[in-house]
Design a protein around this motif. Structure first.
Motif, mmCIF file in Angstrom:
data_model
loop_
_atom_site.group_PDB
_atom_site.id
_atom_site.type_symbol
_atom_site.label_atom_id
_atom_site.label_comp_id
_atom_site.label_asym_id
_atom_site.label_seq_id
_atom_site.Cartn_x
_atom_site.Cartn_y
_atom_site.Cartn_z
ATOM 1 N N ASN A 173 177.675 90.824 -8.391
ATOM 2 C CA ASN A 173 177.423 92.254 -8.626
ATOM 3 C C ASN A 173 177.836 92.681 -10.038
ATOM 4 N N LYS A 174 177.683 91.763 -11.000
ATOM 5 C CA LYS A 174 178.043 92.070 -12.374
ATOM 6 C C LYS A 174 176.846 92.141 -13.305
ATOM 7 N N LEU A 175 175.658 91.839 -12.782
ATOM 8 C CA LEU A 175 174.466 91.860 -13.626
ATOM 9 C C LEU A 175 173.857 93.259 -13.626
ATOM 10 N N ALA A 176 173.859 93.893 -14.791
ATOM 11 C CA ALA A 176 173.211 95.198 -14.904
ATOM 12 C C ALA A 176 171.703 95.018 -15.000
ATOM 13 N N HIS A 177 171.272 94.033 -15.813
ATOM 14 C CA HIS A 177 169.841 93.828 -15.995
ATOM 15 C C HIS A 177 169.604 92.504 -16.711
ATOM 16 N N ALA A 178 168.503 91.867 -16.371
ATOM 17 C CA ALA A 178 168.068 90.661 -17.076
ATOM 18 C C ALA A 178 166.774 90.968 -17.818
ATOM 19 N N TYR A 179 166.653 90.441 -19.022
ATOM 20 C CA TYR A 179 165.434 90.573 -19.806
ATOM 21 C C TYR A 179 164.875 89.176 -20.063
ATOM 22 N N ALA A 180 163.581 89.025 -19.872
ATOM 23 C CA ALA A 180 162.931 87.726 -20.059
ATOM 24 C C ALA A 180 161.816 87.850 -21.075
ATOM 25 N N THR A 181 161.802 86.948 -22.039
ATOM 26 C CA THR A 181 160.688 86.899 -22.986
ATOM 27 C C THR A 181 159.486 86.234 -22.314
ATOM 28 N N GLU A 182 158.290 86.592 -22.749
ATOM 29 C CA GLU A 182 157.092 85.976 -22.156
ATOM 30 C C GLU A 182 156.968 84.498 -22.512
ATOM 31 N N THR A 183 157.530 84.114 -23.689
ATOM 32 C CA THR A 183 157.579 82.713 -24.136
ATOM 33 C C THR A 183 156.194 82.141 -24.408
ATOM 34 N N ARG A 184 155.554 82.684 -25.404
ATOM 35 C CA ARG A 184 154.276 82.148 -25.874
ATOM 36 C C ARG A 184 154.500 80.782 -26.520
ATOM 37 N N PRO A 185 153.486 79.895 -26.555
ATOM 38 C CA PRO A 185 152.131 80.151 -26.058
ATOM 39 C C PRO A 185 151.899 79.767 -24.595
ATOM 40 N N TYR A 186 152.909 79.168 -23.946
ATOM 41 C CA TYR A 186 152.680 78.692 -22.584
ATOM 42 C C TYR A 186 153.094 79.700 -21.520
ATOM 43 N N ASN A 187 153.747 80.776 -21.973
ATOM 44 C CA ASN A 187 154.081 81.897 -21.083
ATOM 45 C C ASN A 187 154.956 81.522 -19.889
ATOM 46 N N GLN A 188 155.912 80.605 -20.121
ATOM 47 C CA GLN A 188 156.796 80.239 -19.009
ATOM 48 C C GLN A 188 157.658 81.418 -18.563
ATOM 49 N N GLY A 189 157.991 82.301 -19.505
ATOM 50 C CA GLY A 189 158.785 83.468 -19.132
ATOM 51 C C GLY A 189 157.994 84.446 -18.291
ATOM 52 N N ALA A 190 156.778 84.749 -18.738
ATOM 53 C CA ALA A 190 155.936 85.718 -18.030
ATOM 54 C C ALA A 190 155.469 85.186 -16.681
#
Length: 360
Positions: free
Chosen positions: A192-209
């Protein structure tokens, strides 16, 4: 889909891998029960992530060995395994886990078949020994990842609420389960310590998205997807507390190879005085190489950059440079989170060999 995502399923001599090229539109497991299928799955990135690549290679060969074990002598099966391990290592060049797995398997087999100390009398016993070793990689990877998650979460014990930015995919889909950098996010969320996670889309293969976003939604973790080019502005606008990424190879001085785009995140983090952590199992550490300049960087096909879902999105005729990874210098890295604890700098240097020698 069950209670947790699984990139790799092994049971009764059969291996299935989740085809990550089809996510998030389709959730399909494909048979991967021989070395050719394993090589293709790794090379085509149906399965990816340094730990998952090594485990898939071992298990696909274990399936093949199980089916042919009665057709060979002890020595011929040993040579078959060694040749197939060499073949599987040609699938992708940058992640060290694959090569370490192959070397360790060869070492163990040589030890077990040494004439002075031989504990294996025939090909069936050798086959079972190899299969048991391959299966053991699954459980060990999950245990290591959970330890990484807990040690990573401890880095933020002084904070009540944490915002984390991550890059590429380092979760259950890149490992046997739980994940490395995403494992730290999971552990923070569980506490219960995570306020928010941000993920990059990670071009060009888009593993993040495609993959990280898929896992975060699946786990109901509060998260937001951004384009790669938004990261520096995000650090100012949203007050990110840390960046945590994975690694395909960490060398002796702490230089790290990871998905392309990691280096620029580290530069932005340094400028904004934000901690930058690398989360990776010890199997991703390669102390035979002194600096990142010695790491071979995989070059991916041009169409991965110029096409999307088979449709060309770039101007026809443009030349392409498409390295799959970049090198983040050790001086930009705050700490390296392993299953044994966090490696911090001593006198502005990472003494990785000393740390591992004290732990192993």
């Amino acid at each position: 889909m069950g209670n947790s995502l699984e990139a790799i399923k092994y049971a009764n001599g059969k291996l299935e891998i989740l085809n990550q090229l089809l996510l998030p539109e389709q959730f399909i497991y494909e048979d991967c029960s021989d070395s050719v299928k394993g090589w293709n799955a790794i090379q085509q990135m149906k399965v990816r992530g340094a730990p998952a690549i090594a485990i898939t290679a071992a298990l696909c060969l274990a399936c093949e060995v199980n089916h042919i074990k009665q057709q060979m002598s002890l020595q011929s099966l040993k040579q078959f395994i060694f040749d197939k391990l060499d073949y599987l290592c040609t699938s992708r060049p940058t992640a060290v886990n694959l090569f370490k797995m192959a070397e360790q398997m060869k070492f163990l087999i040589n030890k077990q078949t040494d004439m002075k100390y031989s504990e294996l009398a025939n090909s069936e016993q050798l086959a079972q020994f190899f299969i048991d070793q391959a299966i053991g990689l699954l459980a060990k990877d999950i245990a290591d990842n959970k330890a990484i998650g807990n040690f990573g979460a401890d880095c933020f014990s002084h904070l009540n609420s944490v915002k984390i930015l991550t890059h590429c995919n380092t979760g259950s889909l890149a490992t046997a389960g739980y994940g490395t950098a995403l494992g730290v996010i999971r552990s923070l969320f569980a506490q219960n310590k995570l306020a928010h996670a941000y993920a990059t889309e990670t071009r060009p293969y888009n593993q993040g998205a495609r993959l990280t976003a898929f896992e975060l939604v699946y786990e109901k973790i509060p998260a937001t997807l951004i384009t790669d080019s938004m990261a520096a502005f995000l650090m100012i606008e949203k007050g990110v507390d840390a960046i945590i990424v994975g690694a395909d190879r960490v060398v002796a001085n702490g230089d790290t190879a990871n998905k392309i785009g990691t280096y620029q995140l580290a530069i932005a983090a340094h400028y904004h005085n934000i901690p930058f952590y690398v989360a990776a199992p010890s199997t991703s550490i390669d102390c035979t190489k002194l600096t990142g300049k010695e790491i071979l960087i995989e070059q991916r096909p041009a169409h991965e950059l110029t096409h999307l879902h088979g449709k060309q999105i770039s101007a026809p005729g443009i030349s392409v440079w498409n390295p799959s990874f970049d090198i983040t210098p050790a001086k930009l890295i705050t700490g390296i989170i392993t299953e044994f604890g966090v490696i911090h700098k001593t006198d502005q240097e990472f003494k990785i060999s000393n740390f591992l020698n004290a732990k192993i």
